[in-house]
Design an enzyme around this catalytic site. Sequence first.
Site, mmCIF file in Angstrom:
data_model
loop_
_atom_site.group_PDB
_atom_site.id
_atom_site.type_symbol
_atom_site.label_atom_id
_atom_site.label_comp_id
_atom_site.label_asym_id
_atom_site.label_seq_id
_atom_site.Cartn_x
_atom_site.Cartn_y
_atom_site.Cartn_z
ATOM 1 N N HIS A 163 0.869 -1.214 -0.029
ATOM 2 C CA HIS A 163 -0.008 -0.089 0.166
ATOM 3 C C HIS A 163 0.837 1.400 -0.025
ATOM 4 O O HIS A 163 0.531 2.246 -0.704
ATOM 5 C CB HIS A 163 -0.904 0.059 1.240
ATOM 6 C CG HIS A 163 -2.126 -0.754 1.003
ATOM 7 N ND1 HIS A 163 -2.189 -2.306 1.163
ATOM 8 C CD2 HIS A 163 -3.408 -0.478 1.119
ATOM 9 C CE1 HIS A 163 -3.328 -2.643 1.054
ATOM 10 N NE2 HIS A 163 -4.106 -1.771 0.838
ATOM 11 N N HIS A 207 1.403 -2.931 9.488
ATOM 12 C CA HIS A 207 2.732 -2.656 9.016
ATOM 13 C C HIS A 207 3.434 -1.901 10.307
ATOM 14 O O HIS A 207 2.924 -1.212 11.233
ATOM 15 C CB HIS A 207 2.974 -1.844 7.898
ATOM 16 C CG HIS A 207 2.499 -2.742 6.736
ATOM 17 N ND1 HIS A 207 3.368 -3.545 6.162
ATOM 18 C CD2 HIS A 207 1.470 -2.385 5.711
ATOM 19 C CE1 HIS A 207 2.836 -4.084 5.097
ATOM 20 N NE2 HIS A 207 1.499 -3.313 4.788
#
Length: 239
Positions: A163, A207
């Site tokens: 992303h 993340h």
Amino acid sequence: MSQIIRRVCWGTLLLLVMPAAVWVSGWQWLPGFNEGALRALFAVTETVTSPWGAITSLLLTGWFIVCLRLRFRSGVMLFVILNAAIFAGQGVKSLIKSSVKEPRPYVLWLEERHHISPDFFYELKRKQRSALVTEQLAQESAVPAWLRAHWAFETGYAFPSGHTMFAASWALLAIGILWPRRRYLTVTVITLWAIAVMGSRMLLGMHWPMDLMVSTLISAVIVIPATYLAGRLKGGEMG
């Protein structure tokens, strides 16, 4: 070429500020963040998640072409260059993930909370991982249903962040290509969107700060030659 590198480097440093500050602060992710804010960040992250990411790329590519006033042939070439850079980033991401095999933050939280070993989790096939996440979190009040579904959908490894590479690449392309054409508002909006995407990945438990930082650096390496090629197109303001 040196001016392109300079612009992309400055843009990279700008994108690195937020994750670097989080990393230095020692912040650790835990579920339970304000749900309203999380939902807003989830909406931002969905602009990159499949299949919406493809639509985002098409819209951004179209806007780049409009901003640069390119003729048809040059517009097609720009489409190829921009999206090749995005696809290249995703390819590099997949190769690194399969080699590094870093667990996501929410997976380590599952280990602590539900005693699910990351090694066991990642030995399962993707459908089995999704089913395990859904089963283990069915009665978990700290995690809203929509976030459980997001975790069940994204059960791969953490490092690097696809992303982030998607959003950072678009922001750096905007800085490299559109900034010298004085498209300041467009560059600002795309950059803020990219930073929001990066922040969403941390706050959604997907993340670590270092994932975002390295992903941004990889994006910069890919964007520099793409920006150079885009600058050689003819037929509009870039000619």
